[in-house]
Design a protein around this motif. Structure first.
Motif, PDB file in Angstrom:
ATOM      1  N   ARG A   1     117.069 130.460  41.869  1.00 10.08           N
ATOM      2  CA  ARG A   1     116.348 131.734  41.797  1.00 10.08           C
ATOM      3  C   ARG A   1     115.726 132.105  43.129  1.00 10.08           C
ATOM      4  O   ARG A   1     115.028 133.087  43.233  1.00 10.08           O
ATOM      5  N   ARG A   2     115.951 131.293  44.136  1.00  9.65           N
ATOM      6  CA  ARG A   2     115.377 131.573  45.442  1.00  9.65           C
ATOM      7  C   ARG A   2     116.275 132.528  46.207  1.00  9.65           C
ATOM      8  O   ARG A   2     117.489 132.483  46.096  1.00  9.65           O
ATOM      9  N   TYR A   3     115.671 133.368  47.004  1.00  8.22           N
ATOM     10  CA  TYR A   3     116.418 134.304  47.834  1.00  8.22           C
ATOM     11  C   TYR A   3     116.289 133.874  49.284  1.00  8.22           C
ATOM     12  O   TYR A   3     115.224 133.484  49.735  1.00  8.22           O
ATOM     13  N   PHE A   4     117.389 133.928  49.994  1.00  4.02           N
ATOM     14  CA  PHE A   4     117.420 133.518  51.390  1.00  4.02           C
ATOM     15  C   PHE A   4     117.715 134.729  52.258  1.00  4.02           C
ATOM     16  O   PHE A   4     118.447 135.618  51.856  1.00  4.02           O
ATOM     17  N   GLU A   5     117.157 134.728  53.418  1.00  7.82           N
ATOM     18  CA  GLU A   5     117.459 135.769  54.377  1.00  7.82           C
ATOM     19  C   GLU A   5     118.382 135.192  55.433  1.00  7.82           C
ATOM     20  O   GLU A   5     118.173 134.074  55.914  1.00  7.82           O
ATOM     21  N   MET A   6     119.399 135.956  55.779  1.00  8.89           N
ATOM     22  CA  MET A   6     120.307 135.507  56.830  1.00  8.89           C
ATOM     23  C   MET A   6     119.607 135.658  58.173  1.00  8.89           C
ATOM     24  O   MET A   6     118.877 136.622  58.401  1.00  8.89           O
ATOM     25  N   ILE A   7     119.854 134.728  59.045  1.00  6.13           N
ATOM     26  CA  ILE A   7     119.271 134.790  60.374  1.00  6.13           C
ATOM     27  C   ILE A   7     120.224 135.564  61.278  1.00  6.13           C
ATOM     28  O   ILE A   7     121.377 135.191  61.433  1.00  6.13           O
ATOM     29  N   VAL A   8     119.731 136.653  61.825  1.00  7.95           N
ATOM     30  CA  VAL A   8     120.534 137.481  62.712  1.00  7.95           C
ATOM     31  C   VAL A   8     119.867 137.491  64.073  1.00  7.95           C
ATOM     32  O   VAL A   8     118.679 137.808  64.197  1.00  7.95           O
TER      33      VAL A   8
END
Length: 81
Positions: free
Chosen positions: A14-21
């Motif tokens: 249920r965790r959301y991850f942010e992509m590293i840009v």
């Protein structure tokens, strides 16, 4: 135009991850951009969480270790004062 910080979720979590840009600027060396990437990656805490998940630690053991760390820190503070 796409959002530079895209989010995604793994189906079993249920965790959301942010992509590293990392946007490499004109004239910026790859080493500098890599350094910025590493700093952002460390802030996410993914590696720390991975290490914690490799070996399960019971809550009682985790609590005991936390108390030991707190006692140690208190002793160091009292010595410096």
């Amino acid at each position: 135009m796409t959002d530079p910080l895209r989010t995604f979720a793994l189906p079993h979590e249920r965790r959301y991850f942010e992509m590293i840009v990392i946007n490499v600027k004109d004239g910026e060396s790859i080493d500098r951009a890599l350094k910025r990437f590493k700093k952002k990656f460390e802030k996410t805490g993914v590696l720390r969480e991975l290490r914690n998940r490799q070996a399960f630690e019971k809550k009682s053991v985790a609590r005991r270790n936390a108390v030991k760390r707190a006692v140690y820190r208190q002793q160091l503070q009292s010595e410096t004062v």
